[in-house]
Design a protein around this motif. Structure first.
Motif, PDB file in Angstrom:
ATOM      1  N   UNK A 382     -12.681  79.187  62.571  1.00 33.08           N
ATOM      2  CA  UNK A 382     -11.616  78.188  62.729  1.00 33.08           C
ATOM      3  C   UNK A 382     -11.104  77.708  61.385  1.00 33.08           C
ATOM      4  N   UNK A 383     -11.978  77.695  60.394  1.00 38.53           N
ATOM      5  CA  UNK A 383     -11.598  77.227  59.064  1.00 38.53           C
ATOM      6  C   UNK A 383     -11.320  78.393  58.126  1.00 38.53           C
ATOM      7  N   UNK A 384     -11.107  79.581  58.708  1.00 39.02           N
ATOM      8  CA  UNK A 384     -10.855  80.762  57.877  1.00 39.02           C
ATOM      9  C   UNK A 384      -9.660  81.546  58.420  1.00 39.02           C
ATOM     10  N   UNK A 385      -9.830  82.238  59.550  1.00 40.53           N
ATOM     11  CA  UNK A 385      -8.790  83.168  59.998  1.00 40.53           C
ATOM     12  C   UNK A 385      -8.114  82.773  61.312  1.00 40.53           C
ATOM     13  N   UNK A 386      -8.463  81.639  61.910  1.00 44.07           N
ATOM     14  CA  UNK A 386      -7.811  81.272  63.167  1.00 44.07           C
ATOM     15  C   UNK A 386      -6.327  80.969  62.972  1.00 44.07           C
ATOM     16  N   UNK A 387      -5.955  80.562  61.758  1.00 38.48           N
ATOM     17  CA  UNK A 387      -4.528  80.419  61.472  1.00 38.48           C
ATOM     18  C   UNK A 387      -3.789  81.703  61.855  1.00 38.48           C
ATOM     19  N   UNK A 388      -4.365  82.844  61.498  1.00 33.40           N
ATOM     20  CA  UNK A 388      -3.776  84.149  61.823  1.00 33.40           C
ATOM     21  C   UNK A 388      -3.754  84.362  63.340  1.00 33.40           C
TER      22      UNK A 388
END
Length: 553
Positions: A382-388
């Motif tokens: 969630x604090x790494x690649x969930x933006x993607x």
């Protein structure tokens, strides 16, 4: 069979075209029982696949494809010990390791189930002796640390299971893992261990794996002058292999050499003697419970109709998303610290099995045969690649995996964790509309021009598919059932898409090239090498100081 010529294949392609314009949230609004309709419960988990772009028409077409490609026949052939790994001329019998084949199944004239039970009894005796101080080093010290030396299937499965079942660790004997031929991992693992009380478990199907044998030689050197080399090998080494003769030739004692068979694929070998580190960590009774959980999934897979069959449905969702909807990746997102190695384990299990472009007929596949598997712990993600995952133009289907009961007593922590799992799955499906974003920004007091400026950046389109698997708990039976669920899912995908899932020829090319290149790093003979490789070797030789670099200070 050319599966692309089947009428149902064309039907699925047409259905996929229509589904791309549908909205998942609207499908839930139209069918209040959708979640009930597209989920199922087993003794060990609930599997919700309702957040996929499916309806009854799609599901029935997928099931028709499974039947027309004879999934049921291939399934029975596997359990009956037929030679379904045809490129290597072997049956595929990892289910036999947990007692899921009958006594009619034989290999080389031996009843497979009896061979398995004999070896399990040997493992049980070894584990009990180890925990009772009955296995001692050269100076009489009881063994307190076991270091598993293995790579690939001889490493990922055992370490994943040991980490997943931490609450069940027995204590007394610690288990460590070394897989990388990079000497840093071995050195770091051995720091703080005593040679007198350390046993090395060399796990290799062929007992020729260069990474594992290199680590074993360095481990032997680390033991130093405790005793003559032959005695060290007899007292401080054990082996797990399908080639026991080779292990004994190298000096490991017959009583410390444990066997599995060539009808067990490396990445499916957790249930064999390769799982010895798991049995050491959680006790042999815990290991038996792990096998029992997997066996329960074997029975489910073999006996339950396709339309209610968890591995079949999970495979069909993946096939639908990857091969027909055109989404080439799958994110595996466990919301349990104990399952932190599950994405890496499934990467090997699925991508080494179905990452192929040649059909069983020896022809080029005209379709995607499986997704790229990636992921990590959900909270970290969630604090790494969930933006993607949320706002990239690319759609990445996801498997969310959690547990009803945590493996610890911090209940509030677990509630926060599970709430995040549910929220992320919901957010990927529903998103946030332009209208809702605008209303929330206006309600926060922002001026109209600022609202208009920010809205495009805060919209989440949603409409991204996922599965959710909720285990009843992180107990050995549930973990065993989960792993077997994915094993059978992988089998189903390969059977339907005409892939031989149980060979791995793509692994061999790089190994052979590495063996040829290693001497050139010393000799500098660049004859026959491409320009890039030659340049890299030249740079290595020019900059290599010829000794181990020390960190300043």
């Amino acid at each position: 069979m050319d599966i692309t010529a089947l009428p149902v294949w064309k039907k699925l392609q047409d259905l996929a075209g229509g589904m791309r314009s549908r909205k998942l949230a609207q499908m839930f609004a139209e069918d209040p029982k959708r979640a009930e309709r597209y989920s199922l419960e087993t003794p060990y988990f609930l599997m919700d696949y309702s957040k996929n772009f499916i309806d009854e028409q799609v599901l029935q077409a997928l099931l028709e494809l499974a039947r027309e490609t004879d999934l049921e026949g291939w399934r029975e052939a596997m359990f009956q010990g037929e030679c379904i790994n045809r490129t290597e001329g072997r049956p595929v019998l990892h289910a036999a390791l947990r007692g899921s084949v009958g006594e009619s199944v034989t290999s080389a004239g031996q009843i497979v189930s009896r061979q398995v039970e004999v070896e399990l009894e040997r493992l049980k005796e070894f584990v009990n002796l180890l925990h009772n101080g009955g296995i001692r080093g050269c100076d009489g010290s009881p063994i307190t640390d076991v270091v598993n030396l293995g790579v690939g299937g001889s490493h990922l499965g055992p370490q994943m299971a040991v980490e997943a079942l931490r609450p069940y660790w027995q204590g007394g004997v610690r288990v460590h893992f070394v897989s990388n031929v990079d000497g840093a991992q071995l050195q770091n693992t051995l720091e703080g261990l005593r040679p007198e009380s350390t046993l090395f478990l060399v796990s290799s199907k062929t007992f020729t794996t260069i990474e594992t044998l290199t680590n074993a030689r360095s481990a032997l050197a680390w033991l130093g002058d405790l005793a003559p080399e032959a005695e060290l090998l007899q007292r401080h080494f054990a082996a797990v292999t399908a080639n026991p003769e080779r292990a004994q030739e190298l000096g490991i004692a017959d009583r410390f050499t444990f066997r599995f068979w060539d009808w067990v694929g490396g990445r499916f070998s957790l249930w064999s003697a390769i799982g010895l580190p798991v049995a050491i960590a959680i006790g042999f009774g815990g290991f038996r419970a792990l096998l029992d959980g997997a066996a329960s999934m074997d029975r489910h897979f073999r006996e339950v109709p396709l339309a209610e069959n968890a591995p079949v449905l999970l495979a069909l969702m993946s096939l639908w998303n990857c091969t027909f909807m055109g989404w080439p990746a799958l994110a595996v997102l466990p919301y349990e610290q104990a399952l932190h190695m599950l994405p890496a384990y499934l990467q090997q299990a699925e991508m080494e099995s179905n990452g192929k472009s040649t059909t069983r007929a020896g022809e080029e596949a005209a379709y995607a045969t499986g997704p790229l598997i990636w992921g990590q712990l959900g909270i970290n993600g969630q604090h790494a690649f969930y933006q993607y995952l949320h706002q990239s133009p690319e759609v990445v289907p996801a498997d969310f995996i959690g547990s009803v009961r945590p493996g610890h007593g911090l209940e509030t922590h677990h509630e926060i964790l599970l709430a995040n799992l549910l929220a992320q799955s919901q957010a990927l499906m529903s998103g946030v509309s332009r209208e809702r974003v605008a209303a929330e920004l206006r309600n926060s007091g922002l001026p109209a021009e600022r609202v208009e400026e920010l809205v495009p950046f805060k919209v989440h389109r949603g409409n991204r598919p996922s599965n959710t698997i909720l285990l009843r708990g992180l107990d050995p039976q549930s973990v065993g059932a989960l792993i077997a669920l994915y094993e059978h899912k992988i089998f189903c995908q390969g059977a339907i898409l005409q892939i031989y899932s149980f060979d791995q020829w793509g692994v061999e090319l790089g190994k052979g090239l590495a063996s040829a290149l290693q001497p050139k790093l010393r000799s500098g003979d660049l004859a026959g090498e491409d320009g890039s490789t030659a340049r890299l070797i030249e740079y290595y030789r020019r900059k290599n100081p010829g000794e181990t670099l020390k960190v300043a200070g």
